[in-house]
Design an enzyme around this catalytic site. Structure first.
Site, mmCIF file in Angstrom:
data_model
loop_
_atom_site.group_PDB
_atom_site.id
_atom_site.type_symbol
_atom_site.label_atom_id
_atom_site.label_comp_id
_atom_site.label_asym_id
_atom_site.label_seq_id
_atom_site.Cartn_x
_atom_site.Cartn_y
_atom_site.Cartn_z
ATOM 1 N N ASP A 1 89.535 -55.128 -32.516
ATOM 2 C CA ASP A 1 88.725 -55.038 -31.302
ATOM 3 C C ASP A 1 87.246 -54.819 -31.640
ATOM 4 O O ASP A 1 86.380 -55.520 -31.134
ATOM 5 C CB ASP A 1 89.245 -53.925 -30.377
ATOM 6 C CG ASP A 1 89.425 -52.571 -31.079
ATOM 7 O OD1 ASP A 1 89.238 -52.484 -32.314
ATOM 8 O OD2 ASP A 1 89.759 -51.593 -30.386
ATOM 9 N N ASP B 1 82.956 -50.587 -36.193
ATOM 10 C CA ASP B 1 81.901 -49.612 -35.931
ATOM 11 C C ASP B 1 81.320 -49.186 -37.291
ATOM 12 O O ASP B 1 80.506 -49.905 -37.863
ATOM 13 C CB ASP B 1 82.554 -48.467 -35.144
ATOM 14 C CG ASP B 1 81.591 -47.422 -34.647
ATOM 15 O OD1 ASP B 1 80.388 -47.640 -34.692
ATOM 16 O OD2 ASP B 1 82.050 -46.345 -34.206
HETATM 17 P P1 5GP Z 1 85.249 -47.713 -37.591
HETATM 18 O O1 5GP Z 1 86.230 -47.255 -38.608
HETATM 19 O O2 5GP Z 1 84.740 -49.105 -37.813
HETATM 20 O O3 5GP Z 1 84.117 -46.721 -37.423
HETATM 21 O O4 5GP Z 1 85.970 -47.614 -36.196
HETATM 22 C C1 5GP Z 1 86.746 -48.579 -35.665
HETATM 23 C C2 5GP Z 1 87.617 -48.019 -34.574
HETATM 24 O O5 5GP Z 1 86.942 -47.006 -33.787
HETATM 25 C C3 5GP Z 1 87.935 -49.119 -33.599
HETATM 26 O O6 5GP Z 1 89.092 -49.822 -33.985
HETATM 27 C C4 5GP Z 1 88.106 -48.359 -32.309
HETATM 28 O O7 5GP Z 1 89.421 -47.886 -32.211
HETATM 29 C C5 5GP Z 1 87.182 -47.180 -32.429
HETATM 30 N N1 5GP Z 1 85.890 -47.414 -31.742
HETATM 31 C C6 5GP Z 1 84.682 -47.563 -32.311
HETATM 32 N N2 5GP Z 1 83.718 -47.744 -31.388
HETATM 33 C C7 5GP Z 1 84.351 -47.727 -30.189
HETATM 34 C C8 5GP Z 1 83.891 -47.864 -28.824
HETATM 35 O O8 5GP Z 1 82.714 -48.047 -28.508
HETATM 36 N N3 5GP Z 1 84.846 -47.773 -27.861
HETATM 37 C C9 5GP Z 1 86.180 -47.562 -28.134
HETATM 38 N N4 5GP Z 1 87.011 -47.489 -27.110
HETATM 39 N N5 5GP Z 1 86.632 -47.421 -29.410
HETATM 40 C C10 5GP Z 1 85.733 -47.504 -30.409
#
Ligand code: 5GP
Length: 185
Positions: A103, A106
């Protein structure tokens, strides 16, 4: 539960724009994997809406499977990079072309760990398709081969993305106004 309109700061990507981009990504993937085996892998739960829509625009026979992970460490909404598989694939991906469908990327920690883990299972190829890319938040570099949209640093919801496990059903991507959102309990 609150009506989302009470805390919707703005609609970032509307339904029609999402649909159009999913069609384009499906066409691109269909071209790139023409004549090859392909299996899509979704990380539950956020990626499921996107994957199910995307599949219907991939014109090749392909497999699909899901896995669930939990991140733990820094804060409820932060991703520390420590990931644990809570539900594993039922598919053997050895010697298959794997496309990981996410999805949102981040910090990049989640996808980076999942890629590392899947790589140990000897796929023929391993690529990433992410609907949303919060590029300015990146802490570790991750390859994104298919990217829906680059978005600004804001907490978004809808189209599979939750706020405290709700609102995944909304057909658009919205930005939360955290001052107006009232968590239950
Ligand atoms: P990363 O490991 O890349 O920091 O985080 C990825 C995960 O964080 C995504 O798969 C999601 O579950 C969650 N996440 C990051 N940003 C958002 C956001 O703006 N909204 C939501 N609902 N989930 C997010």
């Amino acid at each position: 539960m609150q009506d989302y309109r009470e805390f919707l700061a703005e609609t970032l990507i509307d339904e029609a724009t999402l649909k159009a981009r999913v069609v384009e990504l499906g066409a691109e993937i269909s071209r790139d994997y023409a004549g090859q085996d392909l299996v899509l892998i979704c990380i539950l739960r956020g990626g499921i809406t996107f994957m199910v829509d995307l599949m219907r625009h991939i014109s090749l026979p392909h497999g699909m499977d899901c896995m669930a992970i939990s991140s733990y460490g820094v804060g409820a909404r932060a991703s520390s990079g420590n990931v644990r598989v809570t539900y594993d694939l039922q598919t053997n991906i050895a010697d298959r072309n794997v496309l990981l469908v996410e999805d949102i990327v981040d910090s990049g920690h989640t996808i980076s760990h999942v890629l590392e883990m899947l790589q140990t299972r000897s796929p023929r190829s391993l690529k990433v398709c992410a609907l949303l890319d919060k590029a300015e938040r990146r802490e570790v570099e991750v390859p994104i081969h298919y990217r829906g949209f680059v978005i600004p640093n804001a907490y978004v919801f809808g189209y599979g993305l939750d706020i405290d496990e709700y609102y995944r059903n909304l057909p658009f991507i919205g930005v939360v106004n955290l001052e107006k959102y009232k968590p239950e309990g």
